[in-house]
Design a protein around this motif. Structure first.
Motif, PDB file in Angstrom:
ATOM      1  N   MET A   1       0.873  -1.179   0.000  1.00 23.31           N
ATOM      2  CA  MET A   1       0.000   0.000   0.000  1.00 23.31           C
ATOM      3  C   MET A   1       0.902   1.217   0.000  1.00 23.31           C
ATOM      4  SD  MET A   1      -1.215  -0.051   3.956  1.00 23.31           S
ATOM      5  CE  MET A   1      -1.550  -1.778   4.152  1.00 23.31           C
ATOM      6  N   ASP A   2       0.308   2.379  -0.164  1.00 22.33           N
ATOM      7  CA  ASP A   2       1.182   3.556  -0.234  1.00 22.33           C
ATOM      8  C   ASP A   2       1.735   3.859   1.153  1.00 22.33           C
ATOM      9  OD1 ASP A   2      -1.727   4.383   0.027  1.00 22.33           O
ATOM     10  OD2 ASP A   2      -0.692   6.175   0.752  1.00 22.33           O
ATOM     11  N   THR A   3       2.815   4.623   1.164  1.00 23.45           N
ATOM     12  CA  THR A   3       3.571   4.765   2.399  1.00 23.45           C
ATOM     13  C   THR A   3       2.780   5.485   3.480  1.00 23.45           C
ATOM     14  OG1 THR A   3       4.575   6.654   1.316  1.00 23.45           O
ATOM     15  CG2 THR A   3       5.879   4.673   1.468  1.00 23.45           C
ATOM     16  N   LYS A   4       1.944   6.403   3.068  1.00 24.66           N
ATOM     17  CA  LYS A   4       1.192   7.122   4.091  1.00 24.66           C
ATOM     18  C   LYS A   4       0.290   6.169   4.867  1.00 24.66           C
ATOM     19  CE  LYS A   4      -1.777  11.159   4.586  1.00 24.66           C
ATOM     20  NZ  LYS A   4      -1.404  11.411   5.961  1.00 24.66           N
ATOM     21  N   ARG A   5      -0.383   5.302   4.115  1.00 22.73           N
ATOM     22  CA  ARG A   5      -1.265   4.354   4.780  1.00 22.73           C
ATOM     23  C   ARG A   5      -0.444   3.379   5.613  1.00 22.73           C
ATOM     24  NH1 ARG A   5      -5.697   1.620   1.339  1.00 22.73           N
ATOM     25  NH2 ARG A   5      -6.853   1.706   3.276  1.00 22.73           N
ATOM     26  N   LEU A   6       0.724   3.051   5.105  1.00 19.70           N
ATOM     27  CA  LEU A   6       1.583   2.133   5.841  1.00 19.70           C
ATOM     28  C   LEU A   6       1.962   2.732   7.191  1.00 19.70           C
ATOM     29  CD1 LEU A   6       2.734  -0.619   5.336  1.00 19.70           C
ATOM     30  CD2 LEU A   6       4.747   0.424   4.343  1.00 19.70           C
ATOM     31  N   CYS A   7       2.319   4.024   7.177  1.00 17.30           N
ATOM     32  CA  CYS A   7       2.665   4.683   8.445  1.00 17.30           C
ATOM     33  C   CYS A   7       1.482   4.695   9.391  1.00 17.30           C
ATOM     34  CB  CYS A   7       3.111   6.128   8.187  1.00 17.30           C
ATOM     35  SG  CYS A   7       4.656   6.261   7.320  1.00 17.30           S
ATOM     36  N   GLU A   8       0.318   5.041   8.845  1.00 19.79           N
ATOM     37  CA  GLU A   8      -0.864   5.075   9.705  1.00 19.79           C
ATOM     38  C   GLU A   8      -1.171   3.701  10.256  1.00 19.79           C
ATOM     39  OE1 GLU A   8      -3.139   8.695   7.375  1.00 19.79           O
ATOM     40  OE2 GLU A   8      -4.133   6.749   7.610  1.00 19.79           O
ATOM     41  N   LEU A   9      -0.990   2.698   9.420  1.00 19.72           N
ATOM     42  CA  LEU A   9      -1.257   1.333   9.852  1.00 19.72           C
ATOM     43  C   LEU A   9      -0.313   0.937  10.981  1.00 19.72           C
ATOM     44  CD1 LEU A   9      -2.845  -1.199   9.399  1.00 19.72           C
ATOM     45  CD2 LEU A   9      -1.195  -1.904   7.688  1.00 19.72           C
ATOM     46  N   THR A  10       0.978   1.307  10.826  1.00 24.29           N
ATOM     47  CA  THR A  10       1.938   0.995  11.890  1.00 24.29           C
ATOM     48  C   THR A  10       1.498   1.630  13.194  1.00 24.29           C
ATOM     49  OG1 THR A  10       3.602   1.239  10.161  1.00 24.29           O
ATOM     50  CG2 THR A  10       4.386   0.923  12.389  1.00 24.29           C
ATOM     51  N   SER A  11       1.106   2.888  13.078  1.00 25.89           N
ATOM     52  CA  SER A  11       0.703   3.609  14.274  1.00 25.89           C
ATOM     53  C   SER A  11      -0.524   2.967  14.916  1.00 25.89           C
ATOM     54  CB  SER A  11       0.410   5.058  13.870  1.00 25.89           C
ATOM     55  OG  SER A  11       0.130   5.823  14.975  1.00 25.89           O
ATOM     56  N   ALA A  12      -1.502   2.627  14.080  1.00 23.54           N
ATOM     57  CA  ALA A  12      -2.725   2.029  14.624  1.00 23.54           C
ATOM     58  C   ALA A  12      -2.432   0.675  15.247  1.00 23.54           C
ATOM     59  CB  ALA A  12      -3.763   1.894  13.502  1.00 23.54           C
TER      60      ALA A  12
ATOM     61  N   ARG B   1       9.090  -3.280   9.319  1.00 27.40           N
ATOM     62  CA  ARG B   1      10.085  -3.810   8.402  1.00 27.40           C
ATOM     63  C   ARG B   1       9.812  -3.333   6.980  1.00 27.40           C
ATOM     64  NH1 ARG B   1       9.666  -9.296   9.665  1.00 27.40           N
ATOM     65  NH2 ARG B   1       9.819  -8.756  11.852  1.00 27.40           N
ATOM     66  N   ALA B   2       8.531  -3.244   6.633  1.00 25.01           N
ATOM     67  CA  ALA B   2       8.208  -2.732   5.300  1.00 25.01           C
ATOM     68  C   ALA B   2       8.673  -1.292   5.145  1.00 25.01           C
ATOM     69  CB  ALA B   2       6.704  -2.829   5.071  1.00 25.01           C
ATOM     70  N   LEU B   3       8.471  -0.488   6.175  1.00 23.51           N
ATOM     71  CA  LEU B   3       8.935   0.900   6.122  1.00 23.51           C
ATOM     72  C   LEU B   3      10.445   0.952   6.013  1.00 23.51           C
ATOM     73  CD1 LEU B   3       6.637   2.650   8.732  1.00 23.51           C
ATOM     74  CD2 LEU B   3       6.775   3.150   6.304  1.00 23.51           C
ATOM     75  N   ALA B   4      11.115   0.087   6.771  1.00 26.20           N
ATOM     76  CA  ALA B   4      12.577   0.073   6.713  1.00 26.20           C
ATOM     77  C   ALA B   4      13.033  -0.287   5.311  1.00 26.20           C
ATOM     78  CB  ALA B   4      13.134  -0.915   7.734  1.00 26.20           C
ATOM     79  N   ARG B   5      12.347  -1.223   4.697  1.00 25.69           N
ATOM     80  CA  ARG B   5      12.731  -1.598   3.333  1.00 25.69           C
ATOM     81  C   ARG B   5      12.551  -0.433   2.376  1.00 25.69           C
ATOM     82  NH1 ARG B   5      10.594  -7.014   3.863  1.00 25.69           N
ATOM     83  NH2 ARG B   5       8.606  -6.229   3.146  1.00 25.69           N
ATOM     84  N   ILE B   6      11.538   0.367   2.628  1.00 20.95           N
ATOM     85  CA  ILE B   6      11.328   1.531   1.763  1.00 20.95           C
ATOM     86  C   ILE B   6      12.461   2.517   1.929  1.00 20.95           C
ATOM     87  CG2 ILE B   6       9.848   3.518   1.359  1.00 20.95           C
ATOM     88  CD1 ILE B   6       7.493   1.848   2.118  1.00 20.95           C
ATOM     89  N   ILE B   7      12.901   2.729   3.177  1.00 16.48           N
ATOM     90  CA  ILE B   7      13.924   3.740   3.430  1.00 16.48           C
ATOM     91  C   ILE B   7      15.287   3.276   2.949  1.00 16.48           C
ATOM     92  CG2 ILE B   7      15.127   5.034   5.214  1.00 16.48           C
ATOM     93  CD1 ILE B   7      12.663   4.975   6.865  1.00 16.48           C
TER      94      ILE B   7
ATOM     95  N   GLU C   1      11.039  12.964  -0.258  1.00 18.27           N
ATOM     96  CA  GLU C   1       9.940  12.996  -1.214  1.00 18.27           C
ATOM     97  C   GLU C   1       8.889  11.967  -0.874  1.00 18.27           C
ATOM     98  OE1 GLU C   1       9.971  12.998  -6.011  1.00 18.27           O
ATOM     99  OE2 GLU C   1      11.878  13.291  -4.952  1.00 18.27           O
ATOM    100  N   ILE C   2       9.347  10.785  -0.513  1.00 20.50           N
ATOM    101  CA  ILE C   2       8.412   9.701  -0.260  1.00 20.50           C
ATOM    102  C   ILE C   2       7.544  10.016   0.943  1.00 20.50           C
ATOM    103  CG2 ILE C   2       8.244   7.298   0.460  1.00 20.50           C
ATOM    104  CD1 ILE C   2      10.728   6.742  -1.100  1.00 20.50           C
TER     105      ILE C   2
END
Lengths: 473, 380
Positions: free
Chosen positions: B99-110, B125-131, B141-142
């Protein structure tokens, strides 16, 4: 456009007064802070006035004021001096205003970011702790919030500086170790590929001394240390560091320098004297020429009872020493003694006694120049007889082939491969006897594992595979 | 109860729902097994007994919005079934993460607020892979991050923030350790004199007037920066080590010298320095709270040169006063080119310390000091 602005007179008196009274340029004592602030805020709010075509008119105003500075008649040198000072000071004010505005913009951005960023700092730190060191540094250069989160010590628990070997110097190592604090678990330094010019490395022998600071505070937490081709790294420089790393379980040093008269095993003993928990030891030594004594071996074995994997490349070990080594370390599972020019293989015979229950899983003897075909044959026969039931990988590859009974060298030894495949199907036997450049599909090198035949790659990657093997163990 | 009644009751019991209320007030119901997969909801049900009906809905933390909640329950619905193999779960996870990164961040938080650890790990881990592997601009930008670091901070991501009191303490500890290490080294090779105070003033004055020092200017408004110091040491150590070997060969009271240089250009000079002679007074530098600057632009360098000359002059006159004192902050102002700068105590505190003399050529007359290293006398 030139209608006088009630607020503008504030500027002009300042300008004129400074021209008239050049000595009053340093701020007068009764000009207090609130007056300055008022003046500045009224100046900045100039731009709010809608009547004028803003930048144009303010620009013209500036020009007008500053033009007053240039005298119509050539004045005295003192006047010129004052004018210079006035103009310089104006420049200074302009640059201060610029910097201040930039700072304000940054602060605002930071604030906005902190409210809009969805993750809590702990979560951000958790994400960062999953990053490798280089990506962590990139992330920390993004914004202030990332910067702060990237300073947390959990992110530095596994430091890997091998990817940026050209830019790393002692200061960097020190900073990282210091940031890790008590969370430091593993440290990798140096450049892995030996093809890189060693002189380009900025690290010196003392790069690891931060581990010893504060009575070895960070060193005591370190579990794994990998050093690749550091300049002039020898036992003298490493032993104070390693004596602080009491909990070290994994030590790998590629490119250890040894003096021609030093007993390399004794030096090894010195290095590992305090690391009693060590389990994986990989040392590649350059220049070892000293004699190895039994006592040093005993000491070494006594110091590291938990050793399960030992790789000593470049040590001048002979068969007797090797035999004692294998017997001395009860838990030894992985042995890699490649590039040992004095091993002929007769240590295999001595192993028969403990062969039945030996926990040995990996035996790598690549490029041992005098390794005999007959001895390897003996070993394989003992495998067929049921000894060494845990063994999984045997590697006797050699670019120069094995030594035959007659003293010649053979590139096609007669090994009971088929029976081995049948009886011990989970054993991988690697025996490549040609250099990689002349590798062809049907030549004498053979590799068997689970009945399939495939080539193993060259030494370095085989080593890495071996490492991976160890990691997964 | 009769069998028939039991049979009727059972299906109803199997379909029990838990009622949840998100922060925005919307209430929804979820199957019990699914909801109980989340530790936080589980806790609420067991400890407080809420959630059994619409009126007693469990209120969820603020970070959970309805969209995220439905995603989370999809995850829970899949994973709470015990019969799935590990491979199946992995495949599902991989797809789930897309999913897009914004939703991913929100999902992590939730997920974090619901204490659903496996999902938190997965999303982190998905976020880390993105970074991973991206440059700062790409990362900005992301994640739509503002560029609010100063140029300086960006160029030196490894610089410590000076305000951290832990760091200052550690700096002092490092300083002590370095001193100890050097003392041990000294004891091995040489007989040494530790304290500057015992040296005569004349020696030092003669140094300033006549010697050819290759010493380094330290300045800057930054306070102790041990790391940069060590960085300096590191970069110059390469050439120094060769020199040090020469030094150790000397049969004298000369102490081992250490040189710290500001710019790369000076390293060239360092390597040309001859070995030390006995008669030259060579104290050791103690880089206690030395101030080192890496990149000095030419304009600043000029200013520093002028400052140093000025300082040297003052040193001559005020040396007798300042020697023996622990720390002596020096304030001075320089006039040049019509601009006046006032350097206040907080900007440029100079600590008079051991000075390093290097080189055996005794230059007669006044020598232009290119860089002066000023360090701390005695111990902290």
């Amino acid at each position: 456009m030139d209608a006088p602005n009630p607020k503008r007179p504030c500027l002009v008196p300042l300008g004129t007064s400074s021209i008239e009274n050049p000595c009053s340029l340093p701020i007068a004592p009764d000009f207090n802070q609130s007056n300055i602030d008022l003046t500045i805020s009224s100046f900045l709010s100039l731009s709010d006035l809608p009547l004028f075509s803003l930048p144009l008119s303010i620009g013209c105003s500036f020009d007008r004021v500053l033009d007053n500075v240039i005298p119509s008649i050539a004045g005295t040198s003192r006047d010129e001096f004052d004018q210079d000072r006035f103009l310089d000071r104006t420049l200074q004010l302009a640059s201060l205003l610029y910097k201040s505005t930039k700072r304000c913009i940054r602060k605002r951005a930071t604030l906005q970011n902190s409210t809009s960023w969805p993750l809590l700092p702990e979560l951000t730190i958790k994400v960062f702790s999953m990053l490798d060191t280089k990506s962590l540094m990139q992330a920390s250069a993004c914004c202030t919030m990332f910067n702060k989160c990237a300073m947390d010590r959990v992110c530095y628990s596994h430091i890997d500086l091998t990817t940026a070997a050209e830019d790393v110097d002692n200061g960097v190592v020190c900073v990282m170790i210091h940031r890790a604090g008590k969370e430091l678990r593993s440290l990798k330094l140096g450049s892995i590929s030996s093809s890189a010019e060693p002189t380009t490395s900025l690290l010196t022998r003392s790069c690891l001394t931060p581990l010893t600071f504060n009575h070895g505070f960070t060193g005591g937490h370190l579990r794994s240390l990998h050093l690749y081709h550091l300049r002039m790294i020898d036992c003298g420089s490493l032993s104070p560091v390693l004596s602080a790393c009491l909990n070290l379980t994994d030590l790998k040093i590629v490119g250890l320098i040894s003096g021609s008269r030093d007993n390399p095993l004794e030096q090894l003993g010195l290095l590992t004297r305090n690391c009693r928990l060590i389990e994986h030891l990989f040392i590649e030594i350059y220049g070892a020429a000293g004699l190895i004594t039994d006592s040093s071996l005993l000491e070494f074995a006594a110091n590291c009872p938990n050793l399960s994997s030992i790789s000593l490349l470049g040590f001048l070990l002979n068969d007797a020493i090797l035999q004692k080594l294998i017997k001395g370390f009860r838990r030894l599972k992985h042995i890699n003694l490649s590039s040992s020019p004095e091993i002929s293989g007769c240590f295999f015979r001595g192993l028969e006694l403990c062969g039945k229950d030996s926990p040995l899983e990996t035996l790598i003897l690549r490029d041992c120049y005098i390794l005999k075909e007959s001895e390897v044959l003996l070993f394989l026969n003992s495998l067929l007889a049921g000894d060494f039931k845990y063994i999984r990988l045997i590697d006797v590859s050699n670019v120069d082939g094995l030594v035959c009974d007659g003293g010649n060298r053979t590139f096609e030894p007669r090994f009971p491969i088929e029976e081995l495949k049948k009886q011990r199907s989970n054993v991988t036997f690697v025996a490549i006897f040609e250099s990689q450049s002349s590798l062809s599909s049907s030549s004498s090198g053979e590799v068997y594992s689970d009945g399939t035949s495939s080539w193993t790659s060259n030494y370095n990657s085989a080593e890495e595979e071996h490492d991976n093997d160890l990691d997964s163990v | 109860m009769s069998e028939g009644e039991m049979a009727i009751i059972k299906p109803e019991m199997m379909k029990s729902y838990i009622w949840l209320e998100t922060a925005d007030g919307s209430i929804q119901q979820v199957e019990q097994e699914v909801a109980m997969f989340c530790p936080m909801i589980c806790q609420e049900v067991i400890q407080k007994g809420v959630g059994s009906s619409k009126n007693y809905a469990i209120s969820l933390p603020q970070r959970v919005n309805p969209a995220m909640l439905s995603l989370i329950f999809d995850y829970c619905r899949f994973h709470q079934v015990p019969g799935r193999s590990n491979k199946e779960r992995k495949v599902y996870d991989e797809k789930f993460i897309r999913m897009d990164t914004k939703r991913l961040c929100e999902l992590t938080s939730a997920a974090d607020s619901l204490q659903l650890k496996p999902l938190v790990d997965l999303t982190s881990r998905a976020l880390a892979r993105i970074i991973e592997g991206k440059t700062p601009e790409e990362i900005r930008e992301i994640f739509h991050l503002p560029d609010d670091l100063t140029e300086e901070e960006k160029l030196e991501p490894l610089k410590n923030t000076m305000d951290d009191p832990r760091i200052r303490l550690l700096n002092r500890l490092y300083a002590k350790k370095r001193k100890e290490l050097k003392e041990r080294e000294k004891l091995k090779s040489v007989e040494v004199e530790e304290h500057v105070d015992e040296r005569s003033v004349d020696d030092l004055l003669s140094f300033i007037n006549g010697r050819d020092p290759k010493v380094v200017k330290t300045s800057k408004s930054k306070k102790k920066n041990k790391k940069r110091k060590e960085q300096k040491n590191g970069s110059s150590n390469g050439t120094c080590e060769a020199l040090e070997k020469d030094l150790h060969n000397l049969d004298s009271k000369s102490q081992s010298a250490e040189i710290v240089d500001n710019t790369a250009s000076c390293l060239g000079d360092v390597s040309n320095l001859p070995s030390m002679e006995d008669d030259i007074f060579t104290p050791k530098t103690e880089f206690e709270d030395g101030y080192i600057d890496d990149e000095i632009d030419p304009a600043l360098k000029e200013l520093l040169d002028r400052e140093v000359e000025d300082f040297a002059r003052r040193l001559n006159s005020s040396w007798v006063l300042s020697i023996g004192q622990e720390r002596q902050p020096v304030n001075f102002s320089i006039n040049g080119n019509g601009t006046s700068r006032r350097l206040t105590g907080t900007c440029y505190p100079f600590f008079l310390v051991n000075l390093y003399i290097y080189g055996n050529s005794v230059a007669q007359g006044a020598v232009e000091l290119n860089y002066l290293s000023v360090l701390e006398i005695g111990h902290t």
